[in-house]
Design an enzyme around this catalytic site. Sequence first.
Site, PDB file in Angstrom:
ATOM      1  N   ASP A  31       3.924  37.588  25.296  1.00 29.25           N
ATOM      2  CA  ASP A  31       4.979  38.389  25.930  1.00 29.25           C
ATOM      3  C   ASP A  31       4.475  39.831  26.057  1.00 29.25           C
ATOM      4  O   ASP A  31       3.886  40.369  25.125  1.00 29.25           O
ATOM      5  CB  ASP A  31       6.261  38.344  25.060  1.00 29.25           C
ATOM      6  CG  ASP A  31       7.518  38.668  25.873  1.00 29.25           C
ATOM      7  OD1 ASP A  31       8.418  37.826  25.918  1.00 29.25           O
ATOM      8  OD2 ASP A  31       7.558  39.758  26.480  1.00 29.25           O
ATOM      9  N   SER A 124      15.198  27.959  38.898  1.00 23.25           N
ATOM     10  CA  SER A 124      16.574  28.472  38.898  1.00 23.25           C
ATOM     11  C   SER A 124      17.414  27.816  39.981  1.00 23.25           C
ATOM     12  O   SER A 124      16.907  27.476  41.050  1.00 23.25           O
ATOM     13  CB  SER A 124      16.515  29.984  39.152  1.00 23.25           C
ATOM     14  OG  SER A 124      17.788  30.466  39.507  1.00 23.25           O
ATOM     15  N   TYR A 149      14.231  37.517  44.181  1.00 24.19           N
ATOM     16  CA  TYR A 149      14.051  36.816  42.886  1.00 24.19           C
ATOM     17  C   TYR A 149      14.131  35.306  43.114  1.00 24.19           C
ATOM     18  O   TYR A 149      13.227  34.564  42.733  1.00 24.19           O
ATOM     19  CB  TYR A 149      15.118  37.242  41.877  1.00 24.19           C
ATOM     20  CG  TYR A 149      15.274  36.230  40.769  1.00 24.19           C
ATOM     21  CD1 TYR A 149      16.314  35.295  40.788  1.00 24.19           C
ATOM     22  CD2 TYR A 149      14.358  36.167  39.730  1.00 24.19           C
ATOM     23  CE1 TYR A 149      16.431  34.337  39.800  1.00 24.19           C
ATOM     24  CE2 TYR A 149      14.466  35.217  38.732  1.00 24.19           C
ATOM     25  CZ  TYR A 149      15.514  34.304  38.777  1.00 24.19           C
ATOM     26  OH  TYR A 149      15.627  33.349  37.792  1.00 24.19           O
ATOM     27  N   LYS A 153      11.166  32.002  42.917  1.00 20.62           N
ATOM     28  CA  LYS A 153      11.284  30.712  42.215  1.00 20.62           C
ATOM     29  C   LYS A 153      11.034  29.551  43.192  1.00 20.62           C
ATOM     30  O   LYS A 153      10.365  28.575  42.869  1.00 20.62           O
ATOM     31  CB  LYS A 153      12.678  30.570  41.586  1.00 20.62           C
ATOM     32  CG  LYS A 153      12.938  31.540  40.442  1.00 20.62           C
ATOM     33  CD  LYS A 153      11.967  31.327  39.297  1.00 20.62           C
ATOM     34  CE  LYS A 153      12.243  32.257  38.131  1.00 20.62           C
ATOM     35  NZ  LYS A 153      11.302  32.077  37.017  1.00 20.62           N
ATOM     36  N   ASN A 199      24.378  40.494  34.076  1.00 24.21           N
ATOM     37  CA  ASN A 199      25.018  39.188  33.898  1.00 24.21           C
ATOM     38  C   ASN A 199      26.399  39.313  33.236  1.00 24.21           C
ATOM     39  O   ASN A 199      26.656  40.230  32.460  1.00 24.21           O
ATOM     40  CB  ASN A 199      24.117  38.265  33.053  1.00 24.21           C
ATOM     41  CG  ASN A 199      22.870  37.830  33.815  1.00 24.21           C
ATOM     42  OD1 ASN A 199      21.788  37.848  33.283  1.00 24.21           O
ATOM     43  ND2 ASN A 199      23.036  37.454  35.075  1.00 24.21           N
ATOM     44  N   VAL A 217      35.754  42.240  37.450  1.00 28.55           N
ATOM     45  CA  VAL A 217      35.537  40.884  37.988  1.00 28.55           C
ATOM     46  C   VAL A 217      35.249  41.035  39.475  1.00 28.55           C
ATOM     47  O   VAL A 217      36.062  41.604  40.210  1.00 28.55           O
ATOM     48  CB  VAL A 217      36.788  40.003  37.768  1.00 28.55           C
ATOM     49  CG1 VAL A 217      36.627  38.651  38.481  1.00 28.55           C
ATOM     50  CG2 VAL A 217      37.041  39.804  36.267  1.00 28.55           C
ATOM     51  N   PHE A 218      34.062  40.578  39.891  1.00 26.82           N
ATOM     52  CA  PHE A 218      33.625  40.835  41.271  1.00 26.82           C
ATOM     53  C   PHE A 218      34.271  39.846  42.243  1.00 26.82           C
ATOM     54  O   PHE A 218      33.691  38.843  42.622  1.00 26.82           O
ATOM     55  CB  PHE A 218      32.099  40.740  41.368  1.00 26.82           C
ATOM     56  CG  PHE A 218      31.377  41.768  40.553  1.00 26.82           C
ATOM     57  CD1 PHE A 218      30.202  41.438  39.873  1.00 26.82           C
ATOM     58  CD2 PHE A 218      31.834  43.076  40.452  1.00 26.82           C
ATOM     59  CE1 PHE A 218      29.506  42.383  39.119  1.00 26.82           C
ATOM     60  CE2 PHE A 218      31.145  44.021  39.700  1.00 26.82           C
ATOM     61  CZ  PHE A 218      29.985  43.673  39.029  1.00 26.82           C
ATOM     62  N   ARG A 295      30.654  41.101  44.793  1.00 27.60           N
ATOM     63  CA  ARG A 295      29.293  41.642  44.635  1.00 27.60           C
ATOM     64  C   ARG A 295      28.423  41.011  45.713  1.00 27.60           C
ATOM     65  O   ARG A 295      28.398  39.780  45.846  1.00 27.60           O
ATOM     66  CB  ARG A 295      28.756  41.319  43.239  1.00 27.60           C
ATOM     67  CG  ARG A 295      27.338  41.770  42.990  1.00 27.60           C
ATOM     68  CD  ARG A 295      26.921  41.565  41.541  1.00 27.60           C
ATOM     69  NE  ARG A 295      26.774  40.131  41.237  1.00 27.60           N
ATOM     70  CZ  ARG A 295      26.345  39.694  40.042  1.00 27.60           C
ATOM     71  NH1 ARG A 295      26.060  40.538  39.063  1.00 27.60           N
ATOM     72  NH2 ARG A 295      26.214  38.394  39.812  1.00 27.60           N
ATOM     73  N   ASP A 298      26.440  37.314  45.894  1.00 25.94           N
ATOM     74  CA  ASP A 298      26.992  36.286  44.992  1.00 25.94           C
ATOM     75  C   ASP A 298      27.271  34.989  45.744  1.00 25.94           C
ATOM     76  O   ASP A 298      27.830  35.014  46.843  1.00 25.94           O
ATOM     77  CB  ASP A 298      28.306  36.778  44.373  1.00 25.94           C
ATOM     78  CG  ASP A 298      28.051  37.486  43.057  1.00 25.94           C
ATOM     79  OD1 ASP A 298      28.922  38.236  42.602  1.00 25.94           O
ATOM     80  OD2 ASP A 298      26.950  37.290  42.483  1.00 25.94           O
TER      81      ASP A 298
HETATM   82  C1  WQD Z   1      28.058  35.186  37.215  1.00 29.24           C
HETATM   83  C2  WQD Z   1      29.414  35.426  37.858  1.00 29.24           C
HETATM   84  C3  WQD Z   1      29.542  37.371  39.252  1.00 29.24           C
HETATM   85  C4  WQD Z   1      29.003  40.376  36.167  1.00 29.24           C
HETATM   86  C5  WQD Z   1      22.448  34.201  37.096  1.00 29.24           C
HETATM   87  C6  WQD Z   1      21.082  34.748  36.961  1.00 29.24           C
HETATM   88  C7  WQD Z   1      20.126  34.011  37.865  1.00 29.24           C
HETATM   89  C8  WQD Z   1      20.240  32.518  37.666  1.00 29.24           C
HETATM   90  C9  WQD Z   1      21.672  32.062  37.820  1.00 29.24           C
HETATM   91  C10 WQD Z   1      18.501  31.854  36.132  1.00 29.24           C
HETATM   92  C11 WQD Z   1      29.305  35.882  39.305  1.00 29.24           C
HETATM   93  C12 WQD Z   1      30.458  37.502  38.042  1.00 29.24           C
HETATM   94  C13 WQD Z   1      29.125  39.168  36.815  1.00 29.24           C
HETATM   95  C14 WQD Z   1      30.131  41.248  36.113  1.00 29.24           C
HETATM   96  C15 WQD Z   1      31.422  39.645  37.338  1.00 29.24           C
HETATM   97  N1  WQD Z   1      19.773  32.125  36.387  1.00 29.24           N
HETATM   98  N2  WQD Z   1      30.314  38.813  37.376  1.00 29.24           N
HETATM   99  N3  WQD Z   1      31.295  40.849  36.699  1.00 29.24           N
HETATM  100  O1  WQD Z   1      24.732  35.851  39.540  1.00 29.24           O
HETATM  101  O2  WQD Z   1      25.282  33.509  38.716  1.00 29.24           O
HETATM  102  O3  WQD Z   1      22.983  34.520  38.366  1.00 29.24           O
HETATM  103  O4  WQD Z   1      22.461  32.822  36.889  1.00 29.24           O
HETATM  104  O5  WQD Z   1      17.584  31.909  36.833  1.00 29.24           O
HETATM  105  O6  WQD Z   1      18.848  34.465  37.546  1.00 29.24           O
HETATM  106  O7  WQD Z   1      21.135  36.110  37.288  1.00 29.24           O
HETATM  107  O8  WQD Z   1      24.980  35.340  37.062  1.00 29.24           O
HETATM  108  O9  WQD Z   1      26.142  36.425  35.200  1.00 29.24           O
HETATM  109  O10 WQD Z   1      25.334  37.869  37.133  1.00 29.24           O
HETATM  110  O11 WQD Z   1      27.263  36.348  37.480  1.00 29.24           O
HETATM  111  O12 WQD Z   1      32.494  39.293  37.854  1.00 29.24           O
HETATM  112  O13 WQD Z   1      30.082  42.372  35.546  1.00 29.24           O
HETATM  113  O14 WQD Z   1      30.061  36.495  37.156  1.00 29.24           O
HETATM  114  O15 WQD Z   1      30.194  37.848  40.409  1.00 29.24           O
HETATM  115  O16 WQD Z   1      30.366  35.295  40.031  1.00 29.24           O
HETATM  116  P1  WQD Z   1      24.569  34.794  38.522  1.00 29.24           P
HETATM  117  P2  WQD Z   1      25.901  36.578  36.668  1.00 29.24           P
END
Ligand code: WQD
Length: 339
Positions: A31, A124, A149, A153, A199, A217-218, A295, A298
């Site tokens: 790492d 992913s 990103y 992948k 996240n 909550v987005f 967001r 999304d």
């Molecule tokens: C989840 C939900 C946001 C933050 C992640 C990884 C990606 C991949 C898949 C591995 C969404 C909502 C988030 C906040 C919110 N994993 N949210 N308020 O975007 O699904 O992607 O999992 O490779 O690499 O990033 O995960 O946790 O960012 O969002 O409402 O402050 O939570 O809109 O619907 P995401 P996330």
Amino acid sequence: MKILVTGGAGFIGSHTVVELHQAGFEPVILDNLYNSNRDVLKGIQQITGVEFPFYEYDCNDLEKLRELFDKERFDGVIHFAAYKAVGESVQKPLEYYENNLVSLLNLLKVMQEYKVPKFVFSSSCTVYGQPEQLPVTEDTPRLPATSPYGNTKAVAEDIIRDFVFSGTVVKAIALRYFNPIGAHETSLIGELPNGVPSNLVPYITQTAAGLRPSLTVFGSDYDTADGTCVRDFIHVVDLAKAHVKALELLDENQADQYYDVFNVGTGEGYTVLNLIKTFEEVNKLKLNYSIGPRRAGDVEKIYAQADKVNTIMKWKAEKSLAEALRDAWNWQLKITQTK
Ligand code: WQD
């Protein structure tokens, strides 16, 4: 079996090192600590009682990798090391393509040179973009990824597939993760995002711990049960165990050439509000949150069809959303106290 775990001091990597040890493997951690720190190594040692070999190397440094493969005889590699922030990748696409793809190319080259036969790749569900049908299966066509990103992948999967079928000794499995959450039950390792968490769950636990004023909550105008996005949240320990199963499957495989992909999810979709309510119930607290705008980038809803990994890899998620959210909160309490 001696296994190189790149990104082994990271969130999923550290939990996987622990499960590899518990399953009788001999993990070696590589790492560059870009998105982690040495405390994680201490946590791993406290859980397992073992101080695993650690190399503070970068997979982008081909000569360093050769030096390592000269010194350690590996039976397999699990490759986690990559940049992984979806939003950041939109701002810095060249850094993401260079880091995530050059490191992969270097690793595959060295595995070929040193005849290391087993490769497990951290992919992913972002490769699916917004799937038309749900739950999403491995045959669902990959859509243009919604971020650089996600595209690193998707391209990485193609590189690995082409490499495996070029006649190399390397056999490979790509695991398409859904949303990893939670922490080890001992609260000795967990998710340690640098800076403001992008996240959902670390943002929730930091808000509940008073480190953030409120969670936004987005979006609540999506076509879902309560208007908020749907995701397949998987406990990080369950996800770690899937990597052990993938190595075992590669070890049993007798084919000359083998490459396959597996969705690694629970098969259940929960909305963001479902998750918040569960977090409040299981941890007996009220979370301060408000609804804000969507967001960009999304996906509205995605969750896995996990039949393939259940039947072929004989792996199934065992921990519930409530357990993951209890473990995430206990971990947050632990790191907040020690700050
Ligand atoms: C989840 C939900 C946001 C933050 C992640 C990884 C990606 C991949 C898949 C591995 C969404 C909502 C988030 C906040 C919110 N994993 N949210 N308020 O975007 O699904 O992607 O999992 O490779 O690499 O990033 O995960 O946790 O960012 O969002 O409402 O402050 O939570 O809109 O619907 P995401 P996330």
